[in-house]
Design an enzyme around this catalytic site. Structure first.
Site, PDB file in Angstrom:
ATOM      1  N   CYS A 137       0.848  -1.187   0.000  1.00 60.50           N
ATOM      2  CA  CYS A 137       0.000   0.000   0.000  1.00 60.50           C
ATOM      3  C   CYS A 137       0.887   1.242   0.000  1.00 60.50           C
ATOM      4  O   CYS A 137       2.103   1.154   0.107  1.00 60.50           O
ATOM      5  CB  CYS A 137      -0.903   0.017   1.224  1.00 60.50           C
ATOM      6  SG  CYS A 137      -1.889  -1.490   1.423  1.00 60.50           S
ATOM      7  N   ARG A 172       1.058   1.676  -6.047  1.00 61.70           N
ATOM      8  CA  ARG A 172       1.257   0.686  -4.987  1.00 61.70           C
ATOM      9  C   ARG A 172      -0.058   0.085  -4.505  1.00 61.70           C
ATOM     10  O   ARG A 172      -0.063  -0.922  -3.790  1.00 61.70           O
ATOM     11  CB  ARG A 172       1.959   1.338  -3.794  1.00 61.70           C
ATOM     12  CG  ARG A 172       3.360   1.806  -4.085  1.00 61.70           C
ATOM     13  CD  ARG A 172       3.960   2.480  -2.852  1.00 61.70           C
ATOM     14  NE  ARG A 172       4.090   1.572  -1.736  1.00 61.70           N
ATOM     15  CZ  ARG A 172       5.187   0.881  -1.439  1.00 61.70           C
ATOM     16  NH1 ARG A 172       6.261   1.002  -2.195  1.00 61.70           N
ATOM     17  NH2 ARG A 172       5.228   0.083  -0.402  1.00 61.70           N
ATOM     18  N   TRP A 186      -3.958  -1.416  -1.145  1.00 58.66           N
ATOM     19  CA  TRP A 186      -4.024  -2.687  -1.880  1.00 58.66           C
ATOM     20  C   TRP A 186      -4.574  -3.686  -0.879  1.00 58.66           C
ATOM     21  O   TRP A 186      -3.897  -4.102   0.050  1.00 58.66           O
ATOM     22  CB  TRP A 186      -2.647  -3.086  -2.372  1.00 58.66           C
ATOM     23  CG  TRP A 186      -2.610  -4.370  -3.126  1.00 58.66           C
ATOM     24  CD1 TRP A 186      -2.198  -5.583  -2.662  1.00 58.66           C
ATOM     25  CD2 TRP A 186      -2.989  -4.582  -4.483  1.00 58.66           C
ATOM     26  NE1 TRP A 186      -2.287  -6.535  -3.649  1.00 58.66           N
ATOM     27  CE2 TRP A 186      -2.773  -5.943  -4.779  1.00 58.66           C
ATOM     28  CE3 TRP A 186      -3.493  -3.752  -5.487  1.00 58.66           C
ATOM     29  CZ2 TRP A 186      -3.039  -6.494  -6.023  1.00 58.66           C
ATOM     30  CZ3 TRP A 186      -3.753  -4.300  -6.731  1.00 58.66           C
ATOM     31  CH2 TRP A 186      -3.527  -5.656  -6.986  1.00 58.66           C
ATOM     32  N   ASN A 232       0.926  -0.207   6.348  1.00 57.73           N
ATOM     33  CA  ASN A 232       1.308  -1.030   5.216  1.00 57.73           C
ATOM     34  C   ASN A 232       1.895  -2.309   5.787  1.00 57.73           C
ATOM     35  O   ASN A 232       2.808  -2.257   6.609  1.00 57.73           O
ATOM     36  CB  ASN A 232       2.337  -0.303   4.340  1.00 57.73           C
ATOM     37  CG  ASN A 232       2.646  -1.036   3.060  1.00 57.73           C
ATOM     38  OD1 ASN A 232       2.012  -2.038   2.736  1.00 57.73           O
ATOM     39  ND2 ASN A 232       3.619  -0.538   2.317  1.00 57.73           N
ATOM     40  N   GLY A 233       1.388  -3.478   5.351  1.00 60.02           N
ATOM     41  CA  GLY A 233       1.865  -4.747   5.872  1.00 60.02           C
ATOM     42  C   GLY A 233       0.708  -5.607   6.329  1.00 60.02           C
ATOM     43  O   GLY A 233      -0.436  -5.427   5.906  1.00 60.02           O
ATOM     44  N   GLU A 242       6.805 -21.298 -19.036  1.00 58.89           N
ATOM     45  CA  GLU A 242       6.784 -19.936 -18.507  1.00 58.89           C
ATOM     46  C   GLU A 242       7.935 -19.117 -19.061  1.00 58.89           C
ATOM     47  O   GLU A 242       7.778 -17.939 -19.388  1.00 58.89           O
ATOM     48  CB  GLU A 242       6.834 -19.975 -16.977  1.00 58.89           C
ATOM     49  CG  GLU A 242       6.890 -18.609 -16.305  1.00 58.89           C
ATOM     50  CD  GLU A 242       5.702 -17.709 -16.589  1.00 58.89           C
ATOM     51  OE1 GLU A 242       5.767 -16.528 -16.225  1.00 58.89           O
ATOM     52  OE2 GLU A 242       4.694 -18.182 -17.186  1.00 58.89           O
ATOM     53  N   LYS A 274       7.534 -15.540 -21.246  1.00 60.48           N
ATOM     54  CA  LYS A 274       8.149 -14.274 -20.844  1.00 60.48           C
ATOM     55  C   LYS A 274       8.969 -13.683 -21.989  1.00 60.48           C
ATOM     56  O   LYS A 274       8.898 -12.483 -22.260  1.00 60.48           O
ATOM     57  CB  LYS A 274       9.060 -14.495 -19.631  1.00 60.48           C
ATOM     58  CG  LYS A 274       8.328 -14.729 -18.345  1.00 60.48           C
ATOM     59  CD  LYS A 274       7.645 -13.461 -17.872  1.00 60.48           C
ATOM     60  CE  LYS A 274       6.435 -13.773 -17.000  1.00 60.48           C
ATOM     61  NZ  LYS A 274       5.265 -14.268 -17.699  1.00 60.48           N
ATOM     62  N   GLU A 281       6.651 -12.408 -25.004  1.00 59.86           N
ATOM     63  CA  GLU A 281       5.676 -11.356 -24.775  1.00 59.86           C
ATOM     64  C   GLU A 281       6.311  -9.983 -24.605  1.00 59.86           C
ATOM     65  O   GLU A 281       5.640  -8.974 -24.843  1.00 59.86           O
ATOM     66  CB  GLU A 281       4.769 -11.688 -23.590  1.00 59.86           C
ATOM     67  CG  GLU A 281       5.373 -11.603 -22.218  1.00 59.86           C
ATOM     68  CD  GLU A 281       4.360 -11.943 -21.122  1.00 59.86           C
ATOM     69  OE1 GLU A 281       3.177 -11.531 -21.232  1.00 59.86           O
ATOM     70  OE2 GLU A 281       4.736 -12.614 -20.155  1.00 59.86           O
ATOM     71  N   HIS A 320      10.487 -35.982 -32.195  1.00 60.44           N
ATOM     72  CA  HIS A 320       9.233 -36.241 -32.902  1.00 60.44           C
ATOM     73  C   HIS A 320       8.870 -35.080 -33.827  1.00 60.44           C
ATOM     74  O   HIS A 320       7.688 -34.854 -34.097  1.00 60.44           O
ATOM     75  CB  HIS A 320       8.111 -36.515 -31.905  1.00 60.44           C
ATOM     76  CG  HIS A 320       8.323 -37.753 -31.110  1.00 60.44           C
ATOM     77  ND1 HIS A 320       8.210 -39.025 -31.644  1.00 60.44           N
ATOM     78  CD2 HIS A 320       8.683 -37.927 -29.809  1.00 60.44           C
ATOM     79  CE1 HIS A 320       8.467 -39.923 -30.711  1.00 60.44           C
ATOM     80  NE2 HIS A 320       8.765 -39.290 -29.591  1.00 60.44           N
ATOM     81  N   LYS A 345      -2.779  -5.962 -18.826  1.00 61.26           N
ATOM     82  CA  LYS A 345      -2.442  -6.649 -17.578  1.00 61.26           C
ATOM     83  C   LYS A 345      -3.498  -7.670 -17.196  1.00 61.26           C
ATOM     84  O   LYS A 345      -3.186  -8.775 -16.786  1.00 61.26           O
ATOM     85  CB  LYS A 345      -2.273  -5.618 -16.446  1.00 61.26           C
ATOM     86  CG  LYS A 345      -1.838  -6.226 -15.116  1.00 61.26           C
ATOM     87  CD  LYS A 345      -0.468  -6.852 -15.224  1.00 61.26           C
ATOM     88  CE  LYS A 345      -0.001  -7.459 -13.926  1.00 61.26           C
ATOM     89  NZ  LYS A 345       1.249  -8.216 -14.094  1.00 61.26           N
TER      90      LYS A 345
END
Length: 636
Positions: free
Chosen positions: A2, A27, A78, A104-105, A508, A512, A515, A531, A631
């Site tokens: 946050c 944030r 957040w 924050n936390g 993955e 990355k 993209e 194959h 996103k």
């Protein structure tokens, strides 16, 4: 993650707070609020769900009541505890609104503290963990009415040099709190005083003439000053116009600390000095993995409170089958989760693409466990797959990063990854924390299904606890990765290969790379090369081969030898224990710490993320906002 901002000084505080919140909105953007000491001796709190713009409109409707204050605190949220709403927005105050707090936390023991406070007559207005802090501070300030315990703590804090009354009250509360926190506290009795606290969560203080600022991020301070004091863990600050006094949590006064000069521009400050948000988020992974684990691992194994009771907890123990649905990066995490559920919990499982699941008449039975994995919690295809599974009688479980998101609301239970906001379109810390949560889920399933001896569960819990440290070690590969990226950037194609969970990591890695660098990349199960795919390997074709699964490493080495025989250039990503297996067949090696095979995909992802990042930088692409991508994909 946050955003916190605070101000004391000669100018009007409200515009400073609002400007700081706008700069910190990256944030967190679920809700925002401010608290100020106004002229009538009250702490006025104004907060709203939504963006800072919504808060601005609410403040404007106050007809100037807040405009004359010269001290205040603000927060952009957040959400982690409690859905985004006006009530759950920060700041939080005690019932009489004498004390206001931004945080924050995570306060891990907030449920216990809330019950204790309610038993003493406190009434709460939110579902957040933070509100308990405001009530505890209020009790400490009024120690005589707190039943003796708070009085003793405050009295013990009153030795010379331990700060003023508010500092002592805050200090008395700190031993009660478990978790991570940056706090800033405002008290109506001293309207030109702010108290800041740092424990495992950043907090900085800015200085300019007689003005003092607090923030969770330097970016909020740059319009006003470049001179900052960075609080260290275990430190408190008594902040007044023109002065800052520092204290340790034990009450001892610390030496004055001269501010340091920051040379970043505003954009770089929002990124913590990193060139791009993606690089910043790659480097945040040790902290994100640590945050995800807090309160979720006991000495004997996982302790997912979200699955302590309810239909999802029952399904975890009794389901005959699990299906994991996800898209993109989250799907690759789900592939790992499927393997862990089968290996540890002996629960038959499958991973399916959310975009395909509904269209093949999936065999889902009543009581099956459907796990929907999504960073945003709003992915349209994953949401539709969850709904279809539930329509067929499955019990829904969400693994998401955004509290209150649609997938989290519609599931029967939700486990939040707590990775904090990801600004870059290219997902990094969301992926590694998804794997971590799925590992916890699989281990808890093993425990409740009695599929693994207790000693073995405790052993794997200890291994999961090491993921943050292993992630930090993987980041040390950055200089070597950067050099390889300079070569890779000039190529046209790249293949990623692996077996078992290394194939999941390969999928993955190739996603990355393509993209953000726009370099064509494909992932293959290494045994499938012969194959057909070997026809594409010619002189100097780049191939990234993963060696983190000991039982499959020799077979992978044989496949890599086939690539080398056709002239391909192979970059091996291996654990230290498998270095001797990988080295003879690879021209280049990136050596990871010895992560156990089931957890290796989370750590192997980190050098692959860096490889994609530095390749994209070398090719001059827009790293944080790659073309044609968003996103969160909220349409089919």
């Amino acid at each position: 993650m946050c955003g916190i901002v605070g101000y004391v000084g000669d100018r009007r505080a409200l515009p400073v707070l609002l400007e700081g919140l706008k700069r910190l909105e990256y944030r967190g953007y679920d809700s925002a609020g401010v608290a100020l000491c106004v002229g009538d001796g009250d702490v006025a709190v104004e907060k709203r769900a939504g963006r800072v713009q919504v808060l601005e409109q609410a403040v404007a409707a106050q007809n100037g009541r807040l405009s004359g204050a010269h001290a205040g605190i603000g927060h952009t949220r957040w959400a982690t505890h409690g859905r985004p709403s006006d009530e759950n927005a920060h700041p939080h105050a005690d019932e009489a609104q004498r004390v206001a707090v931004v945080h924050n936390g995570i306060i891990e023991n907030h449920d216990e503290l809330r019950r204790e406070l309610q038993a003493r007559g406190h009434a709460f207005s939110s579902q957040t963990d933070t509100e308990v802090v405001a009530h505890l501070i209020e009790e400490a300030l009024e120690a005589g009415a707190a039943g003796g315990a708070a009085a003793a703590e405050v009295a013990a804090a009153e030795e010379p040099g331990s700060g003023g009354r508010l500092v002592r009250a805050v200090r008395a509360v700190l031993p009660r709190l478990r978790g991570s926190f940056a706090l800033v506290v405002l008290w109506r009795e001293e309207p030109e005083l702010l108290v800041g606290v740092r424990h495992q969560t950043p907090l900085v203080i800015g200085a300019s003439g007689g003005e003092r600022f607090l923030a969770s991020d330097i970016s909020a301070l740059l319009p006003y000053t470049r001179d900052v004091i960075v609080l260290q863990d275990g430190e408190m600050a008594e902040v007044r116009p023109g002065s800052v006094r520092l204290f340790a949590f034990d009450g001892s006064a610390l030496a004055d600390r001269a501010p340091q000069r920051v040379s970043w521009d505003a954009a770089a400050a929002e990124r913590g000095g990193y060139a791009h948000f993606m690089l910043k988020e790659i480097h945040e992974q040790p902290a994100a993995l640590e945050q995800t684990l807090r309160g979720r691992l006991g000495p004997d194994g996982p302790a997912l409170r979200e699955l302590a009771a309810g239909p999802a907890a029952a399904a975890l123990a009794e389901a005959q089958r699990a299906v994991l649905v996800a898209c993109g990066t989250a799907y690759h995490a789900a592939v790992v989760g499927r393997a862990l559920l089968e290996a540890w919990a002996h629960l038959p499982a499958e991973a399916d693409l959310g975009s395909e699941f509904r269209y093949r008449e999936p065999l889902v039975n009543p009581g099956d466990l459907a796990v929907a994995v999504s960073q945003s919690g709003e992915t349209a295809d994953t949401l539709a797959a969850l709904r279809e599974a539930k329509r067929r009688g499955a019990i829904g479980l969400a693994v998401a990063n955004v509290v209150g998101s649609t997938i989290a609301r519609e599931a029967d239970a939700a486990i939040y990854t707590l990775a904090g906001p990801e600004i870059s379109v290219c997902s990094t810390k969301a992926y590694t924390t998804q794997i971590e949560v799925l590992a916890l889920l699989a281990l808890q399933a093993a425990a409740v299904r009695r599929a693994m001896p207790p000693a073995e569960i405790a052993r794997w819990a200890a291994e999961i606890a090491r993921l943050p440290a292993w992630a930090g070690e993987a980041l040390a590969l950055e200089p070597r990765v950067r050099a390889l990226a300079e070569w890779l950037a000039a190529q046209q194609h790249c293949f990623f290969i692996g077996r078992g969970l290394d194939w999941a990591a390969a999928m993955e890695g190739q996603l990355k790379l393509k993209e953000i660098s726009y370099l064509h990349a494909e992932a293959y199960a290494a045994g499938e090369l012969k194959h057909g795919t070997l026809a594409l390997v010619t002189e100097d074709t780049p191939v990234v081969a993963l060696f983190t699964q000991p039982a499959l490493a020799e077979k992978t080495a044989s496949n890599v030898a086939e690539v080398r025989a056709r002239g391909g250039r192979v970059v091996g990503v291996c654990t230290h224990a498998l270095r001797e297996t990988a080295a003879p067949v690879c021209q280049d090696l990136l050596v990871l710490p010895d992560v156990p095979a089931p957890l290796a995909p989370a750590i192997a992802a980190i050098p692959l993320q860096m490889l994609a990042y530095y390749t994209a930088v070398a090719r001059g692409t827009d790293v944080d906002k790659p073309r044609n991508l968003a996103k969160s994909v909220t349409v089919e």
